[in-house]
Design an enzyme around this catalytic site. Structure first.
Site, mmCIF file in Angstrom:
data_model
loop_
_atom_site.group_PDB
_atom_site.id
_atom_site.type_symbol
_atom_site.label_atom_id
_atom_site.label_comp_id
_atom_site.label_asym_id
_atom_site.label_seq_id
_atom_site.Cartn_x
_atom_site.Cartn_y
_atom_site.Cartn_z
ATOM 1 N N SER A 160 -6.861 1.360 3.452
ATOM 2 C CA SER A 160 -5.925 0.462 3.335
ATOM 3 C C SER A 160 -4.715 0.803 4.274
ATOM 4 O O SER A 160 -4.429 1.853 4.541
ATOM 5 C CB SER A 160 -5.571 0.570 1.925
ATOM 6 O OG SER A 160 -4.467 -0.276 1.905
ATOM 7 N N TYR A 208 -3.127 5.105 -6.130
ATOM 8 C CA TYR A 208 -4.281 3.986 -5.315
ATOM 9 C C TYR A 208 -4.233 4.479 -4.180
ATOM 10 O O TYR A 208 -5.204 4.929 -3.292
ATOM 11 C CB TYR A 208 -4.397 2.763 -5.835
ATOM 12 C CG TYR A 208 -4.736 1.938 -4.695
ATOM 13 C CD1 TYR A 208 -6.091 1.748 -4.575
ATOM 14 C CD2 TYR A 208 -3.919 1.380 -3.742
ATOM 15 C CE1 TYR A 208 -6.695 1.188 -3.717
ATOM 16 C CE2 TYR A 208 -4.616 0.529 -2.848
ATOM 17 C CZ TYR A 208 -5.871 0.559 -2.705
ATOM 18 O OH TYR A 208 -6.570 -0.148 -1.500
ATOM 19 N N LYS A 245 -6.826 6.776 -1.090
ATOM 20 C CA LYS A 245 -7.259 6.410 0.299
ATOM 21 C C LYS A 245 -6.805 7.426 1.363
ATOM 22 O O LYS A 245 -7.664 7.690 2.350
ATOM 23 C CB LYS A 245 -6.505 4.910 0.795
ATOM 24 C CG LYS A 245 -6.974 3.988 -0.129
ATOM 25 C CD LYS A 245 -8.416 3.586 0.100
ATOM 26 C CE LYS A 245 -8.940 2.273 -0.870
ATOM 27 N NZ LYS A 245 -10.314 2.211 -1.256
#
Ligand code: UDP
Length: 339
Positions: A124, A149, A153
């Protein structure tokens, strides 16, 4: 190639399964339906014009993951599976770290054991954090994210880079998505978030279809064209094509791991999206301007040069296409996929 698509029942995964099938690959889905529904599968098969195998499996279960690979005969893995709600990740960080990292590690262990060495990862643009200059370039080295979150990544990119470096012949593409929106042009599959959508486009489309009263625009005093936040929205069908391009490029990649931005290279404001969606749907999108949302940046968009030069991929679909296709999906399926 026979390709294991983890999270293949989800929004980006389902569109990528179709793109893989159309390109002559053989996708096999693994999904535990934690944020998707089984009713997507017959629609994928209808659009692909062929049966697609789906294994219901929780990838944090290392024995189940190993069994999947033992029987799979996979040539490559595209790894979408993971929790992705930013707000929930702030409230439940350990859940996010455990699920996203454990599942990736058990897939990596199974790949090493069963001799699978091609991997495409769903990363992302959030890994660029608050300090990277816009437009974001892949050679920015100080990856950090502002929520758990996003940190999963960052960490998984690191893990994959380290694992690829020591395993002979491994090739890993780290695909950094900007803001995926839109839906398959058929209107049969699309984004179906649980509960109140966090993201702009599903919220706007639910207002248009009458499921929500009005949009709150999170701040109109940013240093942008009209004061509202700018993002690099990318049509999910373009994004899916980017995965096929990355997969097909892996063997030619010069380094074991490499990051690629998948974006259009253009920022669009919240109010520009509202106007484009009104035009596409023929429905008004009432909105109020509220305070800024904590953690939001004014502007985020990609430098999309590397993907163009090395993958031969560029985004082709416009904001109008994104809104028209989101609307077709939303208006044909006001409540999303059947339960
Ligand atoms: N946004 C908004 N109202 C909403 C949801 C989002 O104004 O209900 C804005 C948000 O502040 C940002 C843009 O829309 O400027 C895109 O937000 P989204 O959550 O879709 O993507 P992200 O911020 O993660 O890039």
């Amino acid at each position: 190639m026979r390709v294991l698509v983890t999270g293949g029942a989800g929004f980006i995964g389902s569109h990528t399964v179709l793109a893989l099938a159309a390109a002559g690959h053989d996708p096999v889905i693994a999904d535990n339906f934690s944020n998707s529904k089984p009713s997507v599968l017959p629609r994928i098969e209808e659009l692909a014009g062929r049966p697609v195998t789906l294994h219901e499996v929780d990838l944090t279960d290392t024995a189940a993951t190993d069994a999947l690979f033992a029987a799979g005969g996979f040539d490559a893995v595209i790894h979408f599976a993971g929790f992705k709600a930013v707000g929930e990740s702030v409230a439940k960080p350990a859940l996010y770290y455990r699920n996203n990292i454990d599942s990736t590690l058990s897939v990596l262990d199974a790949m090493v054991k069963h001799g699978v060495s091609r991997f495409v990862f769903s990363s992302s643009a959030t890994v660029y954090g608050e300090k990277a200059p816009v437009p974001y370039r892949e050679d920015w080295e100080f990856l950090e994210a502002t929520n758990p979150y996003g940190q999963t990544k960052v960490m998984i990119e690191r893990i994959l880079t380290d694992v690829a470096a020591v395993n002979e012949g491994w090739k890993v593409a780290l695909l950094r998505y900007f803001n995926p929106v839109g839906a398959h042009a058929s209107g049969r599959i699309g984004e179906d978030p649980n509960g109140i959508p966090n993201n702009l486009m599903p919220f706007v489309s639910q207002v248009a279809v009458g499921r929500r009263d009005r949009l709150t625009v999170f701040g109109d005093d940013y240093p942008t064209s009209d004061g509202t936040g700018e993002r690099d929205y990318i049509h999910v069908v373009d994004l899916a094509a980017g995965h096929v391009a990355a997969l097909d490029h892996l063997d030619a990649m010069a380094t074991p791991a490499r990051a690629f931005n998948l974006g259009t290279g253009t920022g669009t404001s919240v109010l520009q999206i509202v106007r484009a969606f009104e035009a596409a749907s023929g429905r008004p999108i009432p909105y109020d301007v509220g305070p800024r949302r904590a953690g939001d940046l004014p502007t985020s968009y990609a430098d999309a040069t590397r993907a163009r030069e090395e993958l031969g991929w560029t985004a082709k679909l416009s904001i109008e296409d994104m809104c028209a296709d989101s609307w077709r999906w939303q208006s044909n399926n006001p409540e999303g996929f059947p339960s």
